[in-house]
Scaffold this motif. Structure first.
Motif, PDB file in Angstrom:
ATOM      1  N   UNK A 192      38.432  38.769  36.378  1.00 37.85           N
ATOM      2  CA  UNK A 192      37.559  38.916  35.216  1.00 37.85           C
ATOM      3  C   UNK A 192      36.095  38.894  35.639  1.00 37.85           C
ATOM      4  N   UNK A 193      35.765  38.043  36.606  1.00 36.81           N
ATOM      5  CA  UNK A 193      34.380  37.948  37.055  1.00 36.81           C
ATOM      6  C   UNK A 193      33.958  39.191  37.834  1.00 36.81           C
ATOM      7  N   UNK A 194      34.887  39.739  38.655  1.00 36.80           N
ATOM      8  CA  UNK A 194      34.538  40.867  39.526  1.00 36.80           C
ATOM      9  C   UNK A 194      34.818  42.219  38.885  1.00 36.80           C
ATOM     10  N   UNK A 195      35.731  42.260  37.900  1.00 38.62           N
ATOM     11  CA  UNK A 195      36.030  43.521  37.235  1.00 38.62           C
ATOM     12  C   UNK A 195      37.030  44.395  37.952  1.00 38.62           C
ATOM     13  N   UNK A 196      37.795  43.820  38.909  1.00 36.44           N
ATOM     14  CA  UNK A 196      38.813  44.574  39.639  1.00 36.44           C
ATOM     15  C   UNK A 196      40.102  43.766  39.674  1.00 36.44           C
ATOM     16  N   UNK A 197      41.267  44.419  39.690  1.00 38.15           N
ATOM     17  CA  UNK A 197      42.528  43.679  39.746  1.00 38.15           C
ATOM     18  C   UNK A 197      42.824  43.171  41.157  1.00 38.15           C
ATOM     19  N   UNK A 198      43.516  42.049  41.206  1.00 37.86           N
ATOM     20  CA  UNK A 198      44.011  41.486  42.467  1.00 37.86           C
ATOM     21  C   UNK A 198      42.891  41.277  43.488  1.00 37.86           C
ATOM     22  N   UNK A 226      36.398  44.473  31.390  1.00 41.76           N
ATOM     23  CA  UNK A 226      37.599  45.264  31.158  1.00 41.76           C
ATOM     24  C   UNK A 226      38.091  45.709  32.530  1.00 41.76           C
ATOM     25  N   UNK A 227      39.130  45.055  33.013  1.00 40.58           N
ATOM     26  CA  UNK A 227      39.627  45.313  34.370  1.00 40.58           C
ATOM     27  C   UNK A 227      40.558  46.519  34.311  1.00 40.58           C
ATOM     28  N   UNK A 228      40.092  47.637  34.831  1.00 41.10           N
ATOM     29  CA  UNK A 228      40.818  48.895  34.675  1.00 41.10           C
ATOM     30  C   UNK A 228      41.717  49.208  35.872  1.00 41.10           C
ATOM     31  N   UNK A 229      41.152  49.336  37.058  1.00 41.69           N
ATOM     32  CA  UNK A 229      41.968  49.733  38.201  1.00 41.69           C
ATOM     33  C   UNK A 229      41.209  49.502  39.494  1.00 41.69           C
ATOM     34  N   UNK A 230      41.901  49.713  40.602  1.00 49.07           N
ATOM     35  CA  UNK A 230      41.295  49.679  41.925  1.00 49.07           C
ATOM     36  C   UNK A 230      42.165  50.528  42.848  1.00 49.07           C
ATOM     37  N   UNK A 231      41.572  50.990  43.924  1.00 53.84           N
ATOM     38  CA  UNK A 231      42.338  51.763  44.883  1.00 53.84           C
ATOM     39  C   UNK A 231      42.129  53.255  44.719  1.00 53.84           C
ATOM     40  N   UNK A 232      43.044  54.014  45.288  1.00 57.42           N
ATOM     41  CA  UNK A 232      42.960  55.468  45.327  1.00 57.42           C
ATOM     42  C   UNK A 232      43.779  56.074  44.190  1.00 57.42           C
ATOM     43  N   UNK A 233      43.157  56.708  43.199  1.00 58.59           N
ATOM     44  CA  UNK A 233      43.916  57.272  42.072  1.00 58.59           C
ATOM     45  C   UNK A 233      44.906  58.357  42.480  1.00 58.59           C
ATOM     46  N   UNK A 234      44.761  58.907  43.686  1.00 57.81           N
ATOM     47  CA  UNK A 234      45.680  59.938  44.166  1.00 57.81           C
ATOM     48  C   UNK A 234      46.848  59.360  44.958  1.00 57.81           C
ATOM     49  N   UNK A 235      46.944  58.047  45.041  1.00 56.44           N
ATOM     50  CA  UNK A 235      47.987  57.401  45.852  1.00 56.44           C
ATOM     51  C   UNK A 235      49.379  57.761  45.356  1.00 56.44           C
ATOM     52  N   UNK A 236      50.314  57.797  46.283  1.00 58.46           N
ATOM     53  CA  UNK A 236      51.705  58.043  45.916  1.00 58.46           C
ATOM     54  C   UNK A 236      52.310  56.840  45.200  1.00 58.46           C
ATOM     55  N   UNK A 237      51.782  55.657  45.476  1.00 51.90           N
ATOM     56  CA  UNK A 237      52.326  54.417  44.915  1.00 51.90           C
ATOM     57  C   UNK A 237      51.329  53.827  43.926  1.00 51.90           C
ATOM     58  N   UNK A 238      51.794  53.596  42.696  1.00 52.13           N
ATOM     59  CA  UNK A 238      50.984  52.921  41.682  1.00 52.13           C
ATOM     60  C   UNK A 238      51.576  51.538  41.445  1.00 52.13           C
ATOM     61  N   UNK A 239      50.758  50.538  41.588  1.00 50.63           N
ATOM     62  CA  UNK A 239      51.192  49.151  41.438  1.00 50.63           C
ATOM     63  C   UNK A 239      50.666  48.610  40.110  1.00 50.63           C
TER      64      UNK A 239
END
Length: 258
Positions: free
Chosen positions: A118-124, A95-108
């Motif tokens: 799918x293999x690693x569990x992280x987007x992009x 279940x690929x949920x998210x990556x990066x800083x949840x406090x970021x000003x920019x959400x992609x």
């Protein structure tokens, strides 16, 4: 023969599908004209029926209820892992949920996981993800940055990989919309960037990313910029000029909101 675990077997099957081996073949030729005279197949073992409330539930309504009950990003992640009404989940490893800083000003917001994700569990994280990191690094943004002003927070519309990387269906997108909207509410970014047709359809109700890109609009009550997906740029390098213009527009908008 050595025993193999479920995920290894699933990865081997996905590898064969990616190679185009999508139909099982026997050792001997089969005359399909004789099939009508063949003995009827043995009945399949009975399967347990889904509980009545779940079997008859509206998948979107259930998703909306589960998403609304999530009080944190961790709770939303758990809710999505517990959501069993999307068939894509059955064939996905992660279940690929998210990556990066949840406090970021920019959400992609991207489209859906590919094989690498799918293999690693992280987007992009595949080739498109590597290009994405270089693109946003050019304007001073990185998913690894601890500084919210210089960070990215990344998710997808779909947390599970569609078979053979096909586009998600409208019904599948509709199931995930409540989770996506709640995700934006909990992360609370200043700006949203949607990359590709799937997030445009999910957030804006429109498709045609090459026409929509570069035009600021509003999504979930926030300024929103559509951009083409990095995978499209890998196939169409000439379009990188437009992508660079969009990145500069994003940088200028962030400066104006500072």
């Amino acid at each position: 023969m050595h025993d193999i675990d479920y995920h290894t077997a699933a990865a081997m099957l996905l590898w064969q599908v990616d190679l185009g081996a999508t139909e099982a073949m026997g050792d001997a030729p089969l005359n399909r004209y004789d099939l009508a005279d063949a003995a009827p197949p043995l009945p399949r073992p009975a399967q347990a029926a889904a509980p009545a409330p779940l079997a008859s539930a509206d998948p979107v309504a259930v998703a909306r209820q589960m998403a609304a009950a999530a009080a944190s990003l961790e709770g939303l992640h758990a809710a999505m892992q517990g959501y069993d009404l999307c068939e894509l989940k059955r064939g996905a490893k992660s279940t690929v949920f998210s990556d990066g800083n949840p406090s970021a000003r920019v959400m992609l917001i991207g489209e859906a996981p590919g094989r690498d994700e799918d293999m690693e569990g992280r987007p992009f994280v595949g080739k498109a993800g590597q290009l994405l990191d270089r693109m946003f690094a050019a304007i001073g943004l990185a998913r690894s940055s601890p500084d919210p002003a210089a960070a990215l927070y990344i998710t997808n519309v779909m947390p599970w990989r569609p078979p053979q990387n096909r586009d998600p269906s409208p019904a599948e997108i509709a199931m995930m919309q409540p989770f996506l909207e709640r995700h934006v509410q909990l992360a609370d970014p200043d700006l949203i960037v949607v990359m590709g047709n799937t997030p445009c359809q999910a957030v804006l109700g429109r498709k045609g990313i090459t026409r929509l890109r570069g035009e600021w609009t509003t999504g979930y009550g926030r300024p929103l910029l559509p951009m083409v997906h990095p995978a499209y740029l890998l196939r169409n390098p000439a379009f990188k000029r437009e992508a660079w213009a969009d990145l500069l527009a994003l940088k200028a908008r962030l400066r104006g909101l500072a």
